[in-house]
Design an enzyme around this catalytic site. Structure first.
Site, PDB file in Angstrom:
ATOM      1  N   GLU A  77       0.820  -1.215   0.000  1.00 48.65           N
ATOM      2  CA  GLU A  77       0.000   0.000   0.000  1.00 48.65           C
ATOM      3  C   GLU A  77       0.852   1.262   0.000  1.00 48.65           C
ATOM      4  O   GLU A  77       0.447   2.288  -0.536  1.00 48.65           O
ATOM      5  CB  GLU A  77      -0.958   0.008   1.199  1.00 48.65           C
ATOM      6  CG  GLU A  77      -2.076  -1.039   1.112  1.00 48.65           C
ATOM      7  CD  GLU A  77      -1.672  -2.394   1.679  1.00 48.65           C
ATOM      8  OE1 GLU A  77      -0.467  -2.594   1.979  1.00 48.65           O
ATOM      9  OE2 GLU A  77      -2.556  -3.269   1.813  1.00 48.65           O
ATOM     10  N   MET A 137      23.738   9.716   3.446  1.00 45.11           N
ATOM     11  CA  MET A 137      23.582  11.024   4.068  1.00 45.11           C
ATOM     12  C   MET A 137      23.818  10.941   5.575  1.00 45.11           C
ATOM     13  O   MET A 137      24.477  11.796   6.158  1.00 45.11           O
ATOM     14  CB  MET A 137      22.196  11.603   3.771  1.00 45.11           C
ATOM     15  CG  MET A 137      22.022  13.031   4.257  1.00 45.11           C
ATOM     16  SD  MET A 137      23.239  14.154   3.560  1.00 45.11           S
ATOM     17  CE  MET A 137      22.334  14.811   2.155  1.00 45.11           C
ATOM     18  N   LYS A 164     -17.410  -1.268   5.587  1.00 44.93           N
ATOM     19  CA  LYS A 164     -17.783  -2.261   4.587  1.00 44.93           C
ATOM     20  C   LYS A 164     -19.298  -2.322   4.371  1.00 44.93           C
ATOM     21  O   LYS A 164     -19.762  -2.492   3.244  1.00 44.93           O
ATOM     22  CB  LYS A 164     -17.262  -3.645   4.997  1.00 44.93           C
ATOM     23  CG  LYS A 164     -17.350  -4.664   3.873  1.00 44.93           C
ATOM     24  CD  LYS A 164     -16.678  -5.975   4.241  1.00 44.93           C
ATOM     25  CE  LYS A 164     -16.761  -6.939   3.049  1.00 44.93           C
ATOM     26  NZ  LYS A 164     -16.165  -8.239   3.363  1.00 44.93           N
ATOM     27  N   PHE A 215     -11.472  -7.629  13.629  1.00 42.86           N
ATOM     28  CA  PHE A 215     -10.381  -8.073  12.759  1.00 42.86           C
ATOM     29  C   PHE A 215     -10.061  -6.993  11.722  1.00 42.86           C
ATOM     30  O   PHE A 215     -10.949  -6.456  11.085  1.00 42.86           O
ATOM     31  CB  PHE A 215     -10.763  -9.382  12.055  1.00 42.86           C
ATOM     32  CG  PHE A 215      -9.713  -9.849  11.087  1.00 42.86           C
ATOM     33  CD1 PHE A 215      -8.453 -10.237  11.560  1.00 42.86           C
ATOM     34  CD2 PHE A 215      -9.947  -9.877   9.724  1.00 42.86           C
ATOM     35  CE1 PHE A 215      -7.459 -10.648  10.676  1.00 42.86           C
ATOM     36  CE2 PHE A 215      -8.964 -10.286   8.837  1.00 42.86           C
ATOM     37  CZ  PHE A 215      -7.715 -10.673   9.309  1.00 42.86           C
ATOM     38  N   GLN A 216      -8.806  -6.681  11.586  1.00 42.37           N
ATOM     39  CA  GLN A 216      -8.304  -5.649  10.674  1.00 42.37           C
ATOM     40  C   GLN A 216      -8.976  -4.291  10.889  1.00 42.37           C
ATOM     41  O   GLN A 216      -9.257  -3.569   9.953  1.00 42.37           O
ATOM     42  CB  GLN A 216      -8.429  -6.098   9.204  1.00 42.37           C
ATOM     43  CG  GLN A 216      -7.470  -7.239   8.873  1.00 42.37           C
ATOM     44  CD  GLN A 216      -7.299  -7.479   7.388  1.00 42.37           C
ATOM     45  OE1 GLN A 216      -8.216  -7.286   6.610  1.00 42.37           O
ATOM     46  NE2 GLN A 216      -6.110  -7.935   6.996  1.00 42.37           N
TER      47      GLN A 216
END
Lengths: 562, 168
Positions: free
Chosen positions: A52, A471, A164, A114-115
């Protein structure tokens, strides 16, 4: 839009189509299956990234390269949190983006389902605005508002979190009128009295300098800026975010200011009696010490965001508004001035403190960038990761047009360059795109090799492989007595073999003599190609001003100290 | 350090307080108090914030608040040109022999005794910052069991504004 019952998912996709979205970047998951089901045969192209974060950066790169709003899509929980870095990156650099995330169904919110992650709460400080849509009747309005907010005023990312069940509920689609946001009315026109004050200040200035940034590009004001510079003969320094707003290499161009900027831009700022700041925010990497910044100068600050005025730097003539419209007005009012003495002084500064590097030894990263710049005449799109190679690209790649140099400025996000190049290439299929990557940075989004291979996106990847997190190593060399704590990468994969695993052609360059022929060959190849440039491992970015330093407080090896 | 009262009108929805409070955390501003409640328009909430900082910070606070999409209006209210009130509920330990003392304070300052228990009394009082601190000082001799304050709410003094419209 046709009326009749539609699911939330259909409204989402229809909303994208109505906003003119052609391409989105995303990654599916449980909480966005209904949206993906609609996308399956919708006239919106979906680019499947492998992470993502890649989708967020690709949407960002797409937006920067095209000026259109970038869109990314992810599922709830980890899918959404993986967008966070990309959103923060877009927020810091004012990039118009809309991020859509799935959320657990409304009755499940707050149950540690969940999630489930509170992405609304998480992204408040890193978005221009965000929404959690708990009522399907609000969905159409929210999508329209989100696109409006993302691209108007000072642009920025907007997130819409969609549970959802909202995606599956059916509702009668309505016709949505104009966006009405009483608290959001970005001003566009500059105040005439301030315009007059600016015109007077320019007329009276003997040593003026323009300090231009990303706001010029966001406003689409490059042509007006060019006209302004030509007419007023004011030398111009462009920030990392403003690179391309004015052509590098032009006699009036001073290149980049600040910590790793050109010495002559910093000296010009130091000696200036008038600074015209346009679409900039006096960032600490430009003005390390605001007390010492342009001590002799009157400061004009032009910005669309009133909160930037006086945030870090006290300003003499502030003006809030859209740069393009302000420059149009200024161009009508200013007189042509030759500024012979000041421009002679600028030329002398450029002679005295030229931008250069030592050409002996191993393959020099500066040489690779200079070669690419000369071969392409600055006409292609270049994206960078973050670190030394980014600063060399800013210094040695001569960008001639806006939206052709894509780099993570405010956030400094390693791993940005490659996925941003993917987004840019998808948005600008006719312009060659080269991603300049560090060996450290590239490994942060290396998985997107699958994306370029799958869609045959012809991004050329140049890895500046020095075996260090360069760097930070440079800082450790200078400030920490060469204690290279965890910056030596000791093990790196064989990038050519990695590319081979993804069925992407790759080359390794270990000699200076091979740089030009390889770039020439690679730029003429179709499809994605990777080049592993083995560069001088302990090269430093010079010039350098330490953090908090004034514009002339340079440090660095073999450099004359002031 | 100066203090400033900022009164903002926001679109009334569940996330708006997070947006406002989050801004203060993100930008490192110090909230002294924050009070929110519905207005005459149920779609609009008024949030009154007391913030401390130097002049530059206070100006930034106002500008950054104006940038929030849900913020409809931002008003700077000075203490002298606005009406300010706070409500305090205060439970103190007060043995029976000292009740008279408490009642004396209650009567003097127009407070109310809202609960009396064996060992404690609970007082309610309303006032501006000065009145509240005066009462608190008058009750210093008592041990505090619990205290609950609403935070300051404020509105511009219309009678003053009418005389000088540029003032607010």
């Amino acid at each position: 839009m046709t009326t009749g019952k539609k699911t939330g998912s259909q409204l989402v996709v229809q909303g994208l189509i109505d906003e003119g979205v052609e391409t989105i970047f995303g990654f599916p998951g449980g909480a966005v299956i209904p949206i993906y089901d609609v996308l399956y045969d919708a006239p919106v192209r979906h680019i499947l990234t492998r992470h993502e974060q890649g989708a967020a950066h690709a949407a960002d790169g797409y937006a920067r390269a095209t000026g259109r709003t970038g869109v990314c899509l992810a599922t709830s929980g980890p899918g959404a949190t993986n967008l966070v870095t990309g959103l923060s990156n877009a927020y810091m650099d004012s990039v118009p983006m809309v991020a859509l995330t799935g959320q657990v169904a409304v009755p499940m919110i707050g149950n540690d389902s969940f999630q489930e992650a509170d992405i609304y709460g998480i992204t408040i400080p890193i978005t221009k605005h965000n929404y959690l849509v708990k009522d399907i009747n609000q969905l159409q309005r929210v999508i329209k508002e989100a696109f409006h907010i993302a691209k108007t005023g000072r642009p920025g990312p907007v997130l819409i979190d969609i549970p959802k069940d909202i995606q599956t509920f059916e509702v009668k689609a309505r016709k949505i009128g104009e966006v009405r946001l009483p608290g959001y009315t970005p001003s566009t026109k500059g105040h005439p009295r301030q315009i007059e004050a600016i015109v007077r200040a320019i007329r009276n200035a003997r040593r003026p300098v323009i300090y231009a940034g990303g706001g010029v590009i966001a406003s689409g004001a490059s042509a007006e800026l060019k006209k302004f510079v030509r007419k007023s003969n004011i030398p111009i320094t462009t920030t990392l975010m403003g690179k391309g707003a004015y052509p590098d290499g032009d006699p009036l161009s001073l290149g980049m200011p600040g910590m790793h900027g050109t010495k002559y831009s910093n000296y010009a700022i130091h000696e200036a009696d008038l600074i015209m700041a346009m679409g900039v925010r006096f960032d600490d990497r430009v003005a390390g010490n605001v007390q010492k910044f342009a001590p002799l100068a009157k400061i004009i600050h032009i910005d669309i965001d009133p909160a930037e005025i006086g945030k870090r730097m006290a300003v003499d003539i502030p003006i809030v508004g859209d740069l393009k419209s302000i420059l149009v007005m200024l161009n009508q009012k200013i007189e042509t001035q030759t500024r012979k003495r000041w421009l002679e002084r600028i030329d002398r500064l450029k002679e005295e403190y030229p931008l250069t590097y030592e050409k002996s030894g191993a393959v020099k990263p500066q040489f690779i960038i200079q070669t690419l710049s000369e071969m392409t005449k600055g006409q292609i799109i270049v994206s960078t990761d973050v670190g030394q190679h980014q600063m060399w690209a800013a210094l040695f790649y001569q960008t001639t047009e806006p939206r052709r140099f894509l780099s993570s400025g405010g956030a400094g996000t390693m791993g940005y360059g490659f996925p941003a190049a993917i987004g840019a290439q998808v948005g600008q299929p006719d312009i060659p795109v080269v991603a300049l990557c560090g060996d450290g940075s590239f490994q942060m989004c290396i998985q997107e090799l699958a994306t370029v291979r799958m869609y045959n996106i012809p991004v050329k990847i140049f890895i500046f492989n020095n075996g260090y997190l360069g760097m930070v190593r440079q800082w450790q060399e200078i400030f920490n007595d060469r204690r290279y704590s965890s910056t030596h990468l000791e093990f790196n994969p064989d990038f050519c073999k990695v590319a081979a695993g993804y069925e992407i052609p790759a080359f390794r360059v270990t000699q200076t003599a091979k740089v030009k022929p390889t770039i020439d060959k690679v730029l003429n190849m179709e499809g994605p190609v990777l080049v592993d440039f083995r560069v001088a491992p302990e090269e430093n970015v010079i010039p350098m001003i330490p953090p908090g330093g004034g514009q002339t407080e340079f440090i660095g090896e073999g450099e004359d100290e002031e | 350090m100066m203090k400033k009262i900022i009164s903002i009108l926001v679109r009334n929805h569940p996330g708006v307080l997070s947006h406002v409070a989050g801004l203060f955390t993100r930008r490192g501003y110090n909230i002294e108090s924050i009070a929110a409640g519905e207005t005459e328009n149920p779609d609009v909430t008024r949030i009154t914030i007391v913030v401390a900082g130097d002049e530059t910070i206070l100006e930034q606070v106002t500008k950054q608040l104006r940038k929030l999409i849900d913020v409809i209006k931002v008003q700077d209210l000075s203490y002298s040109k606005s009406i300010t009130r706070e409500l305090v509920l205060l439970t103190i330990f007060s043995p029976a022999e000292r009740r008279a003392e408490v009642i004396n304070v209650v009567n003097t300052f127009d407070a109310t005794m809202v609960d009396i228990a064996d060992k404690t009394v609970t007082l309610e009082f309303v006032g501006n910052a000065r009145k509240v601190s005066t009462i608190m000082k008058a009750l210093e001799g008592f041990k505090v069991k619990e205290i609950a304050r609403t935070g300051l709410v404020a509105l511009p003094l219309e009678s003053q504004a009418e005389r000088n419209p540029n003032m607010i």
